[in-house]
Design a protein around this motif. Sequence first.
Motif, mmCIF file in Angstrom:
data_model
loop_
_atom_site.group_PDB
_atom_site.id
_atom_site.type_symbol
_atom_site.label_atom_id
_atom_site.label_comp_id
_atom_site.label_asym_id
_atom_site.label_seq_id
_atom_site.Cartn_x
_atom_site.Cartn_y
_atom_site.Cartn_z
ATOM 1 N N GLY A 465 -9.313 -9.396 28.616
ATOM 2 C CA GLY A 465 -8.276 -9.248 27.609
ATOM 3 C C GLY A 465 -8.234 -10.441 26.674
ATOM 4 N N ASN A 466 -7.346 -10.372 25.721
ATOM 5 C CA ASN A 466 -7.288 -11.393 24.674
ATOM 6 C C ASN A 466 -6.729 -12.727 25.149
ATOM 7 N N ASN A 467 -5.976 -12.712 26.254
ATOM 8 C CA ASN A 467 -5.281 -13.924 26.672
ATOM 9 C C ASN A 467 -6.058 -14.748 27.702
ATOM 10 N N THR A 468 -7.090 -14.156 28.301
ATOM 11 C CA THR A 468 -7.806 -14.838 29.383
ATOM 12 C C THR A 468 -9.305 -14.720 29.175
ATOM 13 N N LYS A 469 -9.994 -15.848 29.187
ATOM 14 C CA LYS A 469 -11.451 -15.862 29.034
ATOM 15 C C LYS A 469 -12.104 -15.965 30.408
ATOM 16 N N ASP A 470 -13.121 -15.133 30.643
ATOM 17 C CA ASP A 470 -13.904 -15.273 31.866
ATOM 18 C C ASP A 470 -15.135 -16.126 31.568
ATOM 19 N N ALA A 471 -16.036 -16.269 32.547
ATOM 20 C CA ALA A 471 -17.197 -17.152 32.388
ATOM 21 C C ALA A 471 -18.066 -16.732 31.207
ATOM 22 N N PHE A 472 -18.254 -15.433 31.029
ATOM 23 C CA PHE A 472 -19.061 -14.943 29.912
ATOM 24 C C PHE A 472 -18.419 -15.302 28.571
ATOM 25 N N ASP A 473 -17.129 -15.062 28.430
ATOM 26 C CA ASP A 473 -16.427 -15.363 27.173
ATOM 27 C C ASP A 473 -16.547 -16.839 26.818
ATOM 28 N N VAL A 474 -16.355 -17.691 27.818
ATOM 29 C CA VAL A 474 -16.449 -19.129 27.587
ATOM 30 C C VAL A 474 -17.855 -19.491 27.108
ATOM 31 N N THR A 475 -18.856 -18.922 27.775
ATOM 32 C CA THR A 475 -20.246 -19.230 27.430
ATOM 33 C C THR A 475 -20.579 -18.796 26.009
ATOM 34 N N MET A 476 -20.256 -17.564 25.662
ATOM 35 C CA MET A 476 -20.612 -17.048 24.337
ATOM 36 C C MET A 476 -19.889 -17.795 23.225
ATOM 37 N N GLU A 477 -18.635 -18.141 23.466
ATOM 38 C CA GLU A 477 -17.897 -18.885 22.446
ATOM 39 C C GLU A 477 -18.525 -20.249 22.221
ATOM 40 N N ARG A 478 -18.930 -20.910 23.307
ATOM 41 C CA ARG A 478 -19.540 -22.227 23.161
ATOM 42 C C ARG A 478 -20.928 -22.139 22.521
ATOM 43 N N VAL A 479 -21.671 -21.082 22.818
ATOM 44 C CA VAL A 479 -22.979 -20.887 22.175
ATOM 45 C C VAL A 479 -22.809 -20.724 20.672
ATOM 46 N N LEU A 480 -21.889 -19.840 20.276
ATOM 47 C CA LEU A 480 -21.653 -19.610 18.850
ATOM 48 C C LEU A 480 -21.148 -20.881 18.162
ATOM 49 N N ARG A 481 -20.284 -21.571 18.849
ATOM 50 C CA ARG A 481 -19.737 -22.816 18.302
ATOM 51 C C ARG A 481 -20.852 -23.840 18.084
ATOM 52 N N ARG A 482 -21.743 -23.929 19.057
ATOM 53 C CA ARG A 482 -22.854 -24.879 18.973
ATOM 54 C C ARG A 482 -23.758 -24.556 17.785
ATOM 55 N N ILE A 483 -24.103 -23.276 17.623
ATOM 56 C CA ILE A 483 -25.008 -22.880 16.543
ATOM 57 C C ILE A 483 -24.333 -23.018 15.191
ATOM 58 N N GLN A 484 -23.041 -22.689 15.111
ATOM 59 C CA GLN A 484 -22.319 -22.841 13.852
ATOM 60 C C GLN A 484 -22.298 -24.311 13.419
ATOM 61 N N LEU A 485 -22.046 -25.207 14.358
ATOM 62 C CA LEU A 485 -22.046 -26.634 14.054
ATOM 63 C C LEU A 485 -23.440 -27.101 13.638
ATOM 64 N N GLN A 486 -24.436 -26.585 14.317
ATOM 65 C CA GLN A 486 -25.826 -26.899 13.999
ATOM 66 C C GLN A 486 -26.165 -26.484 12.567
ATOM 67 N N ASN A 487 -25.707 -25.291 12.174
ATOM 68 C CA ASN A 487 -25.959 -24.796 10.822
ATOM 69 C C ASN A 487 -25.229 -25.622 9.768
ATOM 70 N N LEU A 488 -24.010 -26.043 10.082
ATOM 71 C CA LEU A 488 -23.247 -26.861 9.141
ATOM 72 C C LEU A 488 -23.930 -28.210 8.909
ATOM 73 N N ARG A 489 -24.469 -28.777 9.957
ATOM 74 C CA ARG A 489 -25.163 -30.060 9.827
ATOM 75 C C ARG A 489 -26.397 -29.914 8.959
ATOM 76 N N LYS A 490 -27.089 -28.801 9.100
ATOM 77 C CA LYS A 490 -28.272 -28.569 8.268
ATOM 78 C C LYS A 490 -27.906 -28.508 6.800
ATOM 79 N N LYS A 491 -26.807 -27.809 6.490
ATOM 80 C CA LYS A 491 -26.357 -27.694 5.105
ATOM 81 C C LYS A 491 -25.981 -29.050 4.540
ATOM 82 N N GLN A 492 -25.340 -29.870 5.344
ATOM 83 C CA GLN A 492 -24.915 -31.191 4.881
ATOM 84 C C GLN A 492 -26.101 -32.107 4.588
ATOM 85 N N ASN A 493 -27.198 -31.849 5.281
ATOM 86 C CA ASN A 493 -28.378 -32.706 5.102
ATOM 87 C C ASN A 493 -29.175 -32.352 3.845
ATOM 88 N N PHE A 494 -28.877 -31.192 3.269
ATOM 89 C CA PHE A 494 -29.591 -30.786 2.049
ATOM 90 C C PHE A 494 -28.883 -31.329 0.819
#
Length: 494
Positions: A465-494
């Motif tokens: 549900g929307n109020n509770t994250k299980d192990a999968f939810d935590v993992t996917m959110e952190r993966v997306l967060r990591r890649i989004q940050l990675q992409n932002l850093r690339k843009k800043q370097n250009f």
Amino acid sequence: MPPTFSSQRSSSPPPPPQHHYSPKKTKPSLLKTTFNSVKSQPGFRLTGWLVITLIFQALIIVFFLRDSSSAPAPWDLQRFQAPTDKECKFGRIYVYDLPPEFNADLLKNCNDLDPWKSRCNAVSNGGFGPKATNLGGVVPENLLPAWYWTDMYIGEVIYHVRVMDYKCRTLDPLQATAFYVPFYPGLAVGKYLWFNYTSKDRDRPSEMLLDWLTKQPYWKKSNGADHVFAFGRLTWDFRRQTDKDTDWGTSFIYMPLMKNVIKITVERSPWDELEFSVPYPTSFHPRSESDIVQWQSYIRSRTRHSLFTFVGATRTKIKNDFRGLLMDYCKSESGSCRVVDCSVTRCSDGATAILEAFLDSDFCLQPKGDGSTRRSFFDCMLAGSIPVYFWEGSFQGQYEWHLPINAKTYSVFISHNDVRNGENGTVRIRKVLEGYSKDEVKKMRETIVDLLPRLLYAESSKGLGNNTKDAFDVTMERVLRRIQLQNLRKKQNF
């Protein structure tokens, strides 16, 4: 039989993921002809322009309403109600539709995945395995349907099932922040790890997968930097350093094309910044948030009769086997320690005796497993017992997305050297654990109870549900967060 990849777990093979549909192009020539025809009539005035504009807008609306018959099927629309930007603030993930030999066929041919036994039970029910039995009186009766005998190395199947229904999945690769590759490397290499198979035999499935993947446009766009793989087995099974046939495992992770990808596995290498460990699957797969709340209350109020417990089997082929040391010690401390000898009691994929022992004990002794970590860590915490580590590598740098950085808040560390050395060194275990007050034990257990949802994999393909994250939810959110940050850093370097 293999599971389906839908909200209902069953034993039929997974259908291929639905591709994003690109609507047909409009017919500008037809609209242009209609407009010019009206414009050429005599007596055309300003009011005529207004009428034509309204008709033009109406035609566009009607056209797209009619063309909606070619939009994604109701099955897709039901599964993928567009999440809000707030729900998916770190972006969306696209799941590749791989050729079946890389996942579905492995499930279909589950009898051939292991040289000793069938793996069909392990891959059943979307990777959860058979329904658990003989737990009556051990867990609350209404929670029994949420328990399965789940294999500890089946996470790559569980993650695939869940990502297919993930709220932040997109069917349009152009909208994707991350790309999930639903290959089952652990299942693919399983039968090649023993006997007379060559290093080439062990590498072949991974090489075939990479050959297919590198031909895809979205791989080429980033050289795999926004791609994600799940590994069901320990990272060491995929890190063979030479081409010697006698060396263990496959070299999949060391293949040059894997250099930039994000890897999630049940035990990570501490030297790989793009690898992240996730909890081993346990036997409890809550169906809802209320299941979690009930289980938390149950383990919080449980009366425990043993100070500590040890679950395991001795490894006689290992010199100075530490497990044997713990086993002998626990048997000598029968008034304080409860023992489950896995050379006598069935312990694979969880067992009633294991759960009962952990539920009955304040602490559980956790030596190394096949690697530095062990599924038993999570079976222990599932029961509200406090893990006792003997190697710093068992917790440092592992499960940082799911467990507190300060391990002292939920666990105890006693160096294996202190246990081995000195006269009657093992006596120190009991003395150390007796040194914790009831309030301190209660506080550590409460930390574990609060963490529990993050350590488990929900039964529902939609999570808890929307109020509770299980192990999968935590993992996917952190993966997306990591890649989004990675992409932002690339843009800043250009």
